[in-house]
Design an enzyme around this catalytic site. Structure first.
Site, PDB file in Angstrom:
ATOM      1  N   HIS A 162      21.438  -4.199  18.988  1.00 49.54           N
ATOM      2  CA  HIS A 162      21.912  -3.061  18.186  1.00 49.54           C
ATOM      3  C   HIS A 162      23.344  -3.283  17.728  1.00 49.54           C
ATOM      4  CE1 HIS A 162      22.298   1.391  17.368  1.00 49.54           C
ATOM      5  NE2 HIS A 162      23.577   1.087  17.570  1.00 49.54           N
ATOM      6  N   GLU A 163      24.217  -3.657  18.660  1.00 47.92           N
ATOM      7  CA  GLU A 163      25.632  -3.811  18.308  1.00 47.92           C
ATOM      8  C   GLU A 163      25.859  -5.010  17.390  1.00 47.92           C
ATOM      9  OE1 GLU A 163      27.574  -1.494  18.658  1.00 47.92           O
ATOM     10  OE2 GLU A 163      26.461  -0.319  20.119  1.00 47.92           O
ATOM     11  N   HIS A 166      25.154  -4.075  13.876  1.00 49.74           N
ATOM     12  CA  HIS A 166      26.236  -3.364  13.185  1.00 49.74           C
ATOM     13  C   HIS A 166      27.146  -4.368  12.474  1.00 49.74           C
ATOM     14  CE1 HIS A 166      25.681   0.812  14.026  1.00 49.74           C
ATOM     15  NE2 HIS A 166      25.729   0.685  15.341  1.00 49.74           N
ATOM     16  N   TYR A 177      29.674   4.817   7.366  1.00 51.38           N
ATOM     17  CA  TYR A 177      29.240   5.422   8.626  1.00 51.38           C
ATOM     18  C   TYR A 177      29.418   6.935   8.596  1.00 51.38           C
ATOM     19  CZ  TYR A 177      28.099   5.204  13.587  1.00 51.38           C
ATOM     20  OH  TYR A 177      27.485   5.335  14.812  1.00 51.38           O
ATOM     21  N   GLU A 186      22.882   3.314  11.722  1.00 51.26           N
ATOM     22  CA  GLU A 186      22.407   3.397  13.102  1.00 51.26           C
ATOM     23  C   GLU A 186      20.952   2.947  13.217  1.00 51.26           C
ATOM     24  OE1 GLU A 186      23.450   4.085  16.249  1.00 51.26           O
ATOM     25  OE2 GLU A 186      25.402   3.720  15.350  1.00 51.26           O
ATOM     26  N   ASP A 259      29.491  14.009  15.009  1.00 52.06           N
ATOM     27  CA  ASP A 259      28.860  12.686  15.046  1.00 52.06           C
ATOM     28  C   ASP A 259      28.778  12.060  13.656  1.00 52.06           C
ATOM     29  OD1 ASP A 259      27.556  10.456  16.102  1.00 52.06           O
ATOM     30  OD2 ASP A 259      25.576  11.402  16.014  1.00 52.06           O
ATOM     31  N   HIS A 264      23.566   9.719  14.696  1.00 52.55           N
ATOM     32  CA  HIS A 264      22.641   9.372  15.779  1.00 52.55           C
ATOM     33  C   HIS A 264      21.460  10.334  15.864  1.00 52.55           C
ATOM     34  CE1 HIS A 264      26.329   7.258  17.166  1.00 52.55           C
ATOM     35  NE2 HIS A 264      25.465   6.375  17.596  1.00 52.55           N
TER      36      HIS A 264
END
Length: 439
Positions: A162-163, A166, A177, A186, A259, A264
């Site tokens: 996941h990271e 990004h 974002y 995301e 957020d 998310h």
């Protein structure tokens, strides 16, 4: 982009719920540490879309340890080609990054996150009881968790995938974002995190569990994972975590200033579109729907402000013989090629003149934490809070977009209001956040 794995709304729920042991305090401490992650990003190059090839070298990588500090990158402990270190977090990060880089190279023809073979730097053992993971534009960083709710963030390989994704998004579509583009940012990270797990396990779409972060929570927490791509909103239901708040269609789309516009929360809609597409195409996700999503992400039709409808159209355009099933998947979650609309962000409520409030949103878990100090009360924090408020000039705080998985702070200093991305916190704002958000 700096990308924190746990959404702030989840950490904030833990902080509010109390629970056993020191979990609430540790969640608050994690949020406070994230507040201090500022000014540490390396200069970014322009987004790069490198052409895919059949033979792409897997770049080098180095795993560092912060030894419980927040200093990056920390002490190097293992590099590509070196044997296992015996440290679980180090070796999990090493195995994960090697697998993720191989996936992008061997399946998608991409050499590293930038498409040009950049070496990857990782740091483990970040902070004390740190409940998060993030990409800060130069570094993949992982906490060890608090041991009461979260375990090591290196344990589930899809967290690392996941990271890293990004970083790929940063150097390709550069999805902003915030709002729908942020939710896509995301979701794309969840998509390729899941593809990585399935690829390493050799699973078909029918064999996969479609969970993000399975194994992240310690035993006793009522959670199957952090997110469920097949059934958004069902991953957890625990007194300390609350109930998974993700929506599964546009009927549940959340308009919020928290957020980064609910990135998310609303990512579940795009996640489900991917799962429906992958299931309809069948076989192995990285060969079917994954290849389509990668082509859309790195193609000319997706850019910083692309919304759900724009991304859906790009996926359909890239789907070839599968265009009909991909289009139906997006339509099932309520997304068509017509441009979506979004309502204006609500105007923040201005508290009374004696009140200082801080609201923190974002992070990988998307949790919200807030606190207030009344300067007219006998609260022991009042003298320091008053001193900070008197010398903080919100007009001097730089603006700019937030970074993925990092926090955003809404400050209200006796009626003076500002929204500040984590990377732009000054030392005074960082200290004020820590004080006001104390449990």
């Amino acid at each position: 982009m700096t990308c924190l794995f746990v959404p702030p709304y989840l950490l904030e729920q833990i902080a509010r719920s109390g629970g056993v042991g020191a979990a609430a305090a540790r969640a608050s401490a994690t949020l406070s540490v994230d507040a201090q992650l500022r000014g540490q990003r390396a200069a970014q190059s322009r987004p790069t879309n490198a052409p895919s090839g059949t033979l792409v070298a897997v770049p080098g990588w180095t795993v560092h340890t912060a030894d419980g500090s927040t200093t990056l990158p920390g002490r190097p402990v293992r590099a590509k080609g070196e044997p296992a270190s015996g440290d679980d977090a180090v070796d999990e990060a090493a195995d994960g990054i090697e697998g993720a880089l191989r996936l992008f190279a061997e399946v998608f023809g991409r050499s590293s996150f930038d498409g040009a073979g950049a070496a990857v730097s990782l740091t483990v053992h970040y902070g004390r009881d740190y409940d998060n993971a993030f990409w800060d534009g130069a570094q993949l960083v992982f906490g060890d968790g608090d041991g009461e709710i979260f375990g090591r963030f290196t344990r589930p390989v899809d967290v690392l995938g996941h990271e890293l994704t990004h970083a790929v998004t940063e150097r390709s579509a550069a999805l902003r974002y915030s709002g729908q583009s942020g939710a896509l940012n995301e979701s794309v990270s969840d998509v390729f995190g899941s593809c990585l797990k399935q690829w390493l396990l050799g699973q078909t779409v029918d064999e996969a569990d479609w969970l993000i972060g399975a194994g992240l929570f310690v035993p006793g927490v009522r959670a199957r994972g952090l997110r469920d791509m097949a059934n958004p909103g069902t991953a957890y239901d625990d007194p300390r975590l609350g109930r998974d708040p993700q929506g599964a269609s546009m009927d549940a789309y959340v308009e919020t200033t928290d957020d980064n516009g609910g990135v998310h929360l609303n990512s579940g809609i795009a996640n489900r579109a991917f799962h429906l597409s992958a299931s309809a195409i069948g076989g192995r996700a990285w060969e079917g729907a994954g290849a389509i999503w990668y082509a859309a992400l790195t193609g000319p039709d997706v850019g910083p402000d692309t919304d759900f409808a724009g991304f859906a159209a790009a996926c359909v355009a890239a789907a070839g013989d599968h265009a009909d099933v991909v289009g139906r998947a997006w339509e099932t979650v309520g997304v068509t090629t017509a441009s979506g609309s979004s309502s204006a962000a609500p105007t923040p409520t201005v508290p009374q003149e004696s009140l200082v409030s801080v609201r923190r949103t974002g992070g990988f878990a998307g949790r919200t934490t807030e606190g207030t100090v009344d300067l007219g009360s006998h609260d022991a924090r009042v003298p320091e809070v008053r001193e900070l408020v008197d010398r903080i000039d919100l007009a001097d705080v730089p603006g700019g977009d937030p970074h993925p998985d990092m926090f955003v702070y809404d400050f209200n200093l006796c009626g003076r209001c500002a929204k500040v991305p984590q990377q732009h916190l000054t030392p005074d704002l960082s200290r004020l956040a820590v004080l006001v958000l104390e449990a």
